[in-house]
Enzyme design. Structure first.
Site, PDB file in Angstrom:
ATOM      1  N   CYS A 124      25.983  76.259 -18.413  1.00 10.86           N
ATOM      2  CA  CYS A 124      25.375  77.585 -18.551  1.00 10.86           C
ATOM      3  C   CYS A 124      26.002  78.443 -19.645  1.00 10.86           C
ATOM      4  O   CYS A 124      25.282  79.149 -20.364  1.00 10.86           O
ATOM      5  CB  CYS A 124      25.406  78.323 -17.219  1.00 10.86           C
ATOM      6  SG  CYS A 124      27.078  78.729 -16.620  1.00 10.86           S
ATOM      7  N   HIS A 161      28.715  82.110 -13.683  1.00  8.26           N
ATOM      8  CA  HIS A 161      27.384  81.665 -14.119  1.00  8.26           C
ATOM      9  C   HIS A 161      26.785  82.643 -15.115  1.00  8.26           C
ATOM     10  O   HIS A 161      26.514  83.805 -14.787  1.00  8.26           O
ATOM     11  CB  HIS A 161      26.442  81.490 -12.929  1.00  8.26           C
ATOM     12  CG  HIS A 161      25.112  80.950 -13.347  1.00  8.26           C
ATOM     13  ND1 HIS A 161      24.987  79.760 -14.052  1.00  8.26           N
ATOM     14  CD2 HIS A 161      23.853  81.437 -13.207  1.00  8.26           C
ATOM     15  CE1 HIS A 161      23.709  79.542 -14.307  1.00  8.26           C
ATOM     16  NE2 HIS A 161      23.009  80.549 -13.815  1.00  8.26           N
ATOM     17  N   ASP A 189      16.886  81.867 -17.162  1.00  2.54           N
ATOM     18  CA  ASP A 189      18.082  81.086 -16.860  1.00  2.54           C
ATOM     19  C   ASP A 189      17.792  79.606 -17.106  1.00  2.54           C
ATOM     20  O   ASP A 189      17.140  78.958 -16.298  1.00  2.54           O
ATOM     21  CB  ASP A 189      18.491  81.306 -15.400  1.00  2.54           C
ATOM     22  CG  ASP A 189      19.767  80.551 -15.040  1.00  2.54           C
ATOM     23  OD1 ASP A 189      20.341  79.901 -15.938  1.00  2.54           O
ATOM     24  OD2 ASP A 189      20.179  80.620 -13.878  1.00  2.54           O
TER      25      ASP A 189
END
Length: 233
Positions: A19, A58, A73
């Protein structure tokens, strides 16, 4: 996390990423295309009920359009939202090509208050007939470069990080999610679930290339496979 190194790894080399790499690249591209995009760091609550607040690890991308905020995302593994989600539709169900998602006030998430420091809204996914906590954010707290550097260092180097303990890959098609953990593949569709154990190096390599689109030419696949099978060696 130098942007040129991230772009080289993910785009030129065709390698895997996580991420902090993918959302950094996503935010940069969206800004260059003229969008107002920024990153947020969230706390992960998926498959856990912590008493203390998890580390912010994250990284997601948020885009502001006409005073509305939207989550994009690209990298939360097997529960990555497969559509853009509105952060302003609190409590409303938002459908994607795969699962349904919603944002709720963290107070309604069932997580201990002591574990919700500095976060305001929780992302939930509807999985197996129930709403499951995924991660929580504060939409007003844009991440600084220094915070991202620290989060990246922890994810990539800490012995407590899940990424230094396990090999995990995730991909989506129109109808399925394909998840790899070690040498175990789980394929989930709307009406089926398949579990498969990769028993040979050749089969492992085939899945990396065919299903996860990874360029294995610069990887020592034999070493990786052996390390997964025999971690102590």
């Amino acid at each position: 996390m130098e942007l040129s190194q991230i772009a080289d790894k993910l785009l030129d080399q065709g390698r895997e990423g996580y991420c902090l790499e993918q959302s950094t690249l996503t935010r940069t591209v969206l800004n260059e295309l003229g969008y107002e995009a920024f990153n947020l760091l969230g706390r992960v609550y998926y498959q856990s009920q912590p008493i203390e607040a998890p580390i912010r690890t994250h990284l997601v991308t948020v885009v502001k359009l006409v005073d509305k905020l939207y989550l994009f995302d690209p990298s939360f593994g097997g529960t990555t939202p497969t559509a853009v989600l509105s952060l302003d539709k609190l409590g409303e169900i938002q459908n994607t090509p795969h699962e349904a998602f919603r944002f709720i006030d963290v107070k309604d998430s069932g997580v201990a208050e002591s574990a919700l420091t500095g976060v305001k809204i929780m992302l939930q996914a509807y999985i197996r007939d129930e709403w499951v906590n995924i991660y929580a954010l504060d939409p007003e707290q844009k991440v600084s470069e220094s915070d991202a550097v620290i989060a990246n260092w922890y994810i990539a180097t800490s012995p407590d990080s899940i990424f230094t303990q396990h090999l995990m890959l995730a991909a989506v098609t129109r109808d399925e999610r394909i998840n790899l953990s070690g040498t175990t593949v789980n394929i989930h569709g709307k009406n089926h679930s398949i579990k498969k154990e990769l028993k040979s190096e050749d089969e492992f390599r085939e899945y990396l290339e065919k299903y996860f689109k990874i360029n294995t030419q610069q990887l020592n696949v034999a070493f990786i496979f052996k390390k997964i099978i025999n971690p102590a060696e």
